[in-house]
Design an enzyme around this catalytic site. Structure first.
Site, mmCIF file in Angstrom:
data_model
loop_
_atom_site.group_PDB
_atom_site.id
_atom_site.type_symbol
_atom_site.label_atom_id
_atom_site.label_comp_id
_atom_site.label_asym_id
_atom_site.label_seq_id
_atom_site.Cartn_x
_atom_site.Cartn_y
_atom_site.Cartn_z
ATOM 1 N N ASP A 183 0.667 -1.253 0.031
ATOM 2 C CA ASP A 183 0.138 -0.114 -0.020
ATOM 3 C C ASP A 183 0.628 1.375 0.076
ATOM 4 O OD1 ASP A 183 -2.331 1.366 0.055
ATOM 5 O OD2 ASP A 183 -2.504 1.396 2.527
ATOM 6 N N ASP B 193 2.717 4.965 -5.310
ATOM 7 C CA ASP B 193 2.233 6.298 -4.887
ATOM 8 C C ASP B 193 3.059 7.406 -5.322
ATOM 9 O OD1 ASP B 193 1.107 8.695 -3.972
ATOM 10 O OD2 ASP B 193 0.860 7.834 -1.817
ATOM 11 N N GLU C 276 -1.685 6.287 -8.294
ATOM 12 C CA GLU C 276 -2.270 7.497 -7.592
ATOM 13 C C GLU C 276 -2.292 8.549 -8.432
ATOM 14 O OE1 GLU C 276 -2.393 7.981 -3.372
ATOM 15 O OE2 GLU C 276 -2.502 10.285 -3.586
ATOM 16 N N HIS D 186 -9.648 5.124 -1.867
ATOM 17 C CA HIS D 186 -8.786 4.991 -0.488
ATOM 18 C C HIS D 186 -9.567 5.801 0.613
ATOM 19 C CE1 HIS D 186 -4.504 3.940 -1.548
ATOM 20 N NE2 HIS D 186 -5.211 3.571 -2.897
ATOM 21 N N GLY D 187 -9.163 5.520 1.753
ATOM 22 C CA GLY D 187 -10.004 6.320 2.832
ATOM 23 C C GLY D 187 -11.158 5.730 3.295
ATOM 24 N N THR E 257 -12.600 4.645 5.814
ATOM 25 C CA THR E 257 -13.213 4.508 7.076
ATOM 26 C C THR E 257 -14.066 5.615 7.120
ATOM 27 O OG1 THR E 257 -11.158 3.517 8.199
ATOM 28 C CG2 THR E 257 -12.428 4.903 9.483
ATOM 29 N N ASN F 111 -10.454 0.731 0.112
ATOM 30 C CA ASN F 111 -9.249 0.409 1.369
ATOM 31 C C ASN F 111 -9.664 0.850 2.656
ATOM 32 O OD1 ASN F 111 -7.716 0.044 -0.988
ATOM 33 N ND2 ASN F 111 -6.354 1.414 -0.596
ATOM 34 N N THR G 244 -8.200 2.359 9.273
ATOM 35 C CA THR G 244 -8.302 2.800 10.677
ATOM 36 C C THR G 244 -9.653 2.292 11.229
ATOM 37 O OG1 THR G 244 -7.423 5.033 9.653
ATOM 38 C CG2 THR G 244 -8.652 5.151 11.653
HETATM 39 P P1 13P Z 1 -8.651 4.595 6.413
HETATM 40 O O1 13P Z 1 -7.313 4.372 7.324
HETATM 41 O O2 13P Z 1 -9.104 5.660 6.190
HETATM 42 O O3 13P Z 1 -9.435 3.303 6.205
HETATM 43 O O4 13P Z 1 -7.871 4.498 4.608
HETATM 44 C C1 13P Z 1 -7.069 3.123 4.511
HETATM 45 C C2 13P Z 1 -6.403 3.335 3.200
HETATM 46 O O5 13P Z 1 -6.783 4.126 2.256
HETATM 47 C C3 13P Z 1 -5.184 2.633 2.847
HETATM 48 O O6 13P Z 1 -4.399 2.831 1.809
#
Ligand code: 13P
Length: 281
Positions: free
Chosen positions: A84, A106, A136, A207-208, A210, A229, A232
């Site tokens: 990642d 990345d 990315e 991504h992100g 969470t 992904n 968190t």
């Molecule tokens: P989060 O930690 O916000 O879930 O994002 C994870 C992520 O995008 C890993 O590349």
């Protein structure tokens, strides 16, 4: 056996669902994720940040551990081991040499031209080894592995230029998502997401994951996202469970009991997430 993500994401794109990337931090998390996804009979991508790989002892330790676990636990689902946010061409090559089946390069901190040149170098090396590559465009915001990043949204033109000049297998266009918890409602650019998805034959990655509400996850999938992904969110539910366990029993010291007290929290959360993603084999 490890596989790259091509087949699983192609099916996800065609079937309008998403495959989860769950980031791993240690042996226990890896085991919980593999066991739960195997029980649910869904494909999974294990994401490993450079920081997490270093914490666990290096790429070879991670790759050997995951491969041994697949054999020992008789895991039968497709499992992809994915670097990642690989920050350099060298790190991507090192992960591939250690047996990772997929890498993200990345290059978002570089100007587009340089991002393209470096991504192409990773793709050339990876494809010789049947390894898939995610790239990315723009900057995904927030904090990951203690690296802060401001949001800079991707444009369709930049995405097409990167894709046409590199031959990547998937793309993470930054469209307002952040790593870690959101301050307020996530503001995702679904219009650009749809435009990029319509013009590009490869799967898109969000991504992100969470903290994105269920309706926005579903809209993202409807607008072309095939891989989401999550890092968190699993960390948060695990820590909460462990904290409660330690508060309840002041005399416990066996690390297996302490770490393992978060097992159900992780497994239950995976269940909720993949139900929303509608992940299938
Ligand atoms: P989060 O930690 O916000 O879930 O994002 C994870 C992520 O995008 C890993 O590349």
């Amino acid at each position: 056996m490890l596989v790259n993500f091509n087949e699983m994401l192609k099916k996800a794109k065609e079937g309008h669902y998403a495959v989860p990337q769950f980031n791993i931090n240690n042996l226990e998390w890896t085991k919980y994720i593999l066991e739960k996804c195997n029980e649910l009979n869904i494909p999974v991508i294990l994401g490993v940040s450079e920081g997490a790989a270093k914490y666990m002892g290096g790429f070879l330790v991670v790759s050997s551990m995951v491969q041994a676990m697949i054999t020992s636990l008789k895991i039968e689902i497709p499992v992809c081991l994915h670097l990642d946010h690989g920050s350099t061409v060298e790190n991507c090559k090192a992960a591939i040499d250690a047996g990772f089946s997929s890498v993200m390069f990345d290059g978002s901190k570089h100007p587009l031209k340089e991002n393209i040149e470096l991504t192409k170098e990773v793709v050339d090396y990876a494809h010789k080894h049947m390894v898939s590559v995610e790239a990315e465009v723009g900057h995904i915001g927030g904090t990951e592995d203690n690296v802060n990043s401001e949001i800079l949204n991707a444009t369709l033109e930049d995405c097409l230029e990167l894709y046409n000049n590199t031959g990547i297998d998937s793309l993470a266009p930054a469209l307002g998502s952040v790593h870690g918890f959101y301050k307020g409602e996530p503001n995702l650019d679904f219009v650009t997401m749809k435009k990029i998805s319509d013009k590009m034959p490869i799967p898109l990655v969000l991504h992100g994951g969470t903290g994105i509400p269920e309706d926005k996850i579903k809209t993202a999938i409807a607008n072309g996202i095939s891989k989401i992904n999550i890092n968190t969110e699993l960390q948060a539910v695990w820590s909460k469970a462990v904290r409660e366990f330690l508060d309840k029993d002041k005399n416990v010291y066996d690390p297996r009991k302490v770490i393992g007290s978060g097992e159900n929290a992780i497994k239950n959360q995976i269940n909720k997430i993949v139900t929303i993603f509608e992940t299938k084999l």
